[in-house]
Design a protein around this motif. Structure first.
Motif, PDB file in Angstrom:
ATOM      1  N   ARG A 168       0.836  -1.193   0.000  1.00 18.49           N
ATOM      2  CA  ARG A 168       0.000   0.000   0.000  1.00 18.49           C
ATOM      3  C   ARG A 168       0.867   1.237   0.000  1.00 18.49           C
ATOM      4  N   GLU A 169       0.282   2.307  -0.462  1.00 14.63           N
ATOM      5  CA  GLU A 169       0.994   3.578  -0.433  1.00 14.63           C
ATOM      6  C   GLU A 169       0.895   4.165   0.964  1.00 14.63           C
ATOM      7  N   ALA A 170       1.989   4.746   1.417  1.00 13.02           N
ATOM      8  CA  ALA A 170       1.992   5.393   2.723  1.00 13.02           C
ATOM      9  C   ALA A 170       1.825   6.882   2.512  1.00 13.02           C
ATOM     10  N   THR A 171       1.173   7.500   3.467  1.00 10.17           N
ATOM     11  CA  THR A 171       0.997   8.949   3.355  1.00 10.17           C
ATOM     12  C   THR A 171       2.273   9.618   3.850  1.00 10.17           C
ATOM     13  N   VAL A 172       2.702  10.636   3.154  1.00 11.96           N
ATOM     14  CA  VAL A 172       3.942  11.339   3.469  1.00 11.96           C
ATOM     15  C   VAL A 172       3.594  12.755   3.863  1.00 11.96           C
ATOM     16  N   GLU A 173       4.120  13.176   5.007  1.00 11.33           N
ATOM     17  CA  GLU A 173       3.929  14.556   5.432  1.00 11.33           C
ATOM     18  C   GLU A 173       5.210  15.320   5.163  1.00 11.33           C
ATOM     19  N   VAL A 174       5.090  16.476   4.605  1.00 11.05           N
ATOM     20  CA  VAL A 174       6.241  17.311   4.302  1.00 11.05           C
ATOM     21  C   VAL A 174       6.260  18.451   5.292  1.00 11.05           C
ATOM     22  N   HIS A 175       7.392  18.601   5.991  1.00 12.09           N
ATOM     23  CA  HIS A 175       7.562  19.705   6.942  1.00 12.09           C
ATOM     24  C   HIS A 175       8.497  20.714   6.329  1.00 12.09           C
ATOM     25  N   ARG A 176       8.084  21.942   6.338  1.00 10.95           N
ATOM     26  CA  ARG A 176       8.910  23.021   5.815  1.00 10.95           C
ATOM     27  C   ARG A 176       9.286  23.925   6.977  1.00 10.95           C
ATOM     28  N   PRO A 177      10.541  24.317   7.042  1.00 11.08           N
ATOM     29  CA  PRO A 177      10.972  25.175   8.156  1.00 11.08           C
ATOM     30  C   PRO A 177      10.334  26.557   8.048  1.00 11.08           C
ATOM     31  N   THR A 178      10.067  27.127   9.199  1.00  8.87           N
ATOM     32  CA  THR A 178       9.486  28.460   9.253  1.00  8.87           C
ATOM     33  C   THR A 178      10.627  29.464   9.373  1.00  8.87           C
ATOM     34  N   LEU A 179      10.668  30.437   8.508  1.00  7.61           N
ATOM     35  CA  LEU A 179      11.721  31.433   8.548  1.00  7.61           C
ATOM     36  C   LEU A 179      11.428  32.443   9.637  1.00  7.61           C
ATOM     37  N   LEU A 180      12.481  32.828  10.357  1.00  2.97           N
ATOM     38  CA  LEU A 180      12.352  33.836  11.402  1.00  2.97           C
ATOM     39  C   LEU A 180      12.621  35.206  10.805  1.00  2.97           C
ATOM     40  N   ALA A 181      12.050  36.188  11.430  1.00  2.00           N
ATOM     41  CA  ALA A 181      12.283  37.557  10.971  1.00  2.00           C
ATOM     42  C   ALA A 181      13.714  37.954  11.318  1.00  2.00           C
ATOM     43  N   PRO A 182      14.407  38.628  10.414  1.00  2.00           N
ATOM     44  CA  PRO A 182      15.793  39.014  10.707  1.00  2.00           C
ATOM     45  C   PRO A 182      15.848  40.002  11.858  1.00  2.00           C
ATOM     46  N   VAL A 183      16.909  39.848  12.677  1.00  4.67           N
ATOM     47  CA  VAL A 183      17.109  40.738  13.822  1.00  4.67           C
ATOM     48  C   VAL A 183      17.806  41.985  13.312  1.00  4.67           C
ATOM     49  N   PRO A 184      17.229  43.149  13.615  1.00  3.79           N
ATOM     50  CA  PRO A 184      17.904  44.370  13.161  1.00  3.79           C
ATOM     51  C   PRO A 184      19.229  44.538  13.900  1.00  3.79           C
ATOM     52  N   SER A 185      20.293  44.814  13.163  1.00  6.23           N
ATOM     53  CA  SER A 185      21.603  44.958  13.801  1.00  6.23           C
ATOM     54  C   SER A 185      21.976  46.422  13.834  1.00  6.23           C
ATOM     55  N   ALA A 186      22.716  46.791  14.880  1.00  6.29           N
ATOM     56  CA  ALA A 186      23.160  48.175  15.031  1.00  6.29           C
ATOM     57  C   ALA A 186      24.368  48.384  14.137  1.00  6.29           C
ATOM     58  N   PRO A 187      24.536  49.568  13.596  1.00  6.31           N
ATOM     59  CA  PRO A 187      25.700  49.825  12.745  1.00  6.31           C
ATOM     60  C   PRO A 187      26.995  49.755  13.584  1.00  6.31           C
ATOM     61  N   VAL A 188      28.051  49.257  12.965  1.00 11.36           N
ATOM     62  CA  VAL A 188      29.340  49.132  13.647  1.00 11.36           C
ATOM     63  C   VAL A 188      30.039  50.477  13.585  1.00 11.36           C
ATOM     64  N   VAL A 189      30.357  51.022  14.757  1.00 14.56           N
ATOM     65  CA  VAL A 189      31.042  52.313  14.855  1.00 14.56           C
ATOM     66  C   VAL A 189      32.355  52.075  15.584  1.00 14.56           C
ATOM     67  N   PRO A 190      33.456  52.484  15.026  1.00 18.93           N
ATOM     68  CA  PRO A 190      34.717  52.285  15.746  1.00 18.93           C
ATOM     69  C   PRO A 190      34.703  53.057  17.052  1.00 18.93           C
ATOM     70  N   ALA A 191      35.161  52.418  18.111  1.00 16.97           N
ATOM     71  CA  ALA A 191      35.153  53.042  19.435  1.00 16.97           C
ATOM     72  C   ALA A 191      36.475  53.747  19.667  1.00 16.97           C
ATOM     73  N   GLN A 192      36.388  54.924  20.173  1.00 11.90           N
ATOM     74  CA  GLN A 192      37.571  55.701  20.504  1.00 11.90           C
ATOM     75  C   GLN A 192      37.947  55.419  21.961  1.00 11.90           C
ATOM     76  N   PRO A 193      39.219  55.433  22.255  1.00 12.21           N
ATOM     77  CA  PRO A 193      39.592  55.230  23.653  1.00 12.21           C
ATOM     78  C   PRO A 193      39.062  56.368  24.508  1.00 12.21           C
ATOM     79  N   GLY A 194      38.818  56.051  25.777  1.00 15.29           N
ATOM     80  CA  GLY A 194      38.261  57.054  26.685  1.00 15.29           C
ATOM     81  C   GLY A 194      39.197  58.234  26.873  1.00 15.29           C
ATOM     82  N   THR A 195      40.483  57.952  26.953  1.00 13.65           N
ATOM     83  CA  THR A 195      41.467  59.038  27.092  1.00 13.65           C
ATOM     84  C   THR A 195      42.559  58.816  26.056  1.00 13.65           C
ATOM     85  N   ILE A 196      43.166  59.864  25.661  1.00 15.97           N
ATOM     86  CA  ILE A 196      44.260  59.769  24.697  1.00 15.97           C
ATOM     87  C   ILE A 196      45.524  59.457  25.492  1.00 15.97           C
TER      88      ILE A 196
END
Length: 154
Positions: free
Chosen positions: A13-41
């Motif tokens: 007999r034929e068996a029933t096949v279930e297909v599972h598809r992954p659910t995509l997550l919403a992308p996490v907004p990332s903060a822009p990379v800013v070079p950090a300056q030292p606190g004191t020169i």
């Protein structure tokens, strides 16, 4: 369903096949990379070398060593047992070597005594046998136990 039309073959007999598809997550907004300056020169340092040249540069913090991990303490009893075992092994080895040395020394002395007896016996045999062959030099008469030195018989 007709058995002959079954693509899996007869009796299957034929068996029933279930297909599972992954659910995509919403992308996490990332903060822009800013070079950090030292606190004191960092301060600029100048050093005058003995030949008069001047070297200028930034002072650097010395590298801090990593903290040393403490080893677990070894019990005094364990150290004493280990040292006792080493000492016992050394004593056993020393006694074994001493026994071997005494055995070898005994064998050497026995061989020297045997060698001396053979040499002395050979010397006595030469004296006895040579005295009967010709009459010169020392006279040795073993039966009468008479020893005449430098007495010549013609």
């Amino acid at each position: 369903m007709n058995e002959s039309a079954n693509p899996l073959g007869p009796g299957r007999r034929e068996a029933t096949v279930e297909v599972h598809r992954p659910t995509l997550l919403a992308p996490v907004p990332s903060a822009p990379v800013v070079p950090a300056q030292p606190g004191t020169i960092p301060a600029v340092t100048s050093i005058v070398l003995p030949d008069g040249r001047i070297v200028t540069g930034y002072t650097l913090e010395p590298a801090k060593p990593e903290p040393v991990t403490t080893k677990p303490p070894v019990s005094r009893a364990a150290v004493n047992i280990a040292l006792g075992g080493i000492g016992f092994g050394a004593v056993c080895g020393g006694l074994f070597l001493l026994t071997a040395f005494i055995t070898a020394l005994t064998a050497l002395i026995t061989q020297l005594i045997t060698l001396a007896a053979v040499i002395f016996g050979g010397w006595v045999a030469v004296q006895v046998l040579s005295a009967s062959g010709h009459r010169s030099g020392t006279t040795v008469n073993i039966r009468k136990a008479v020893f005449k030195r430098n007495h010549f018989h013609s």
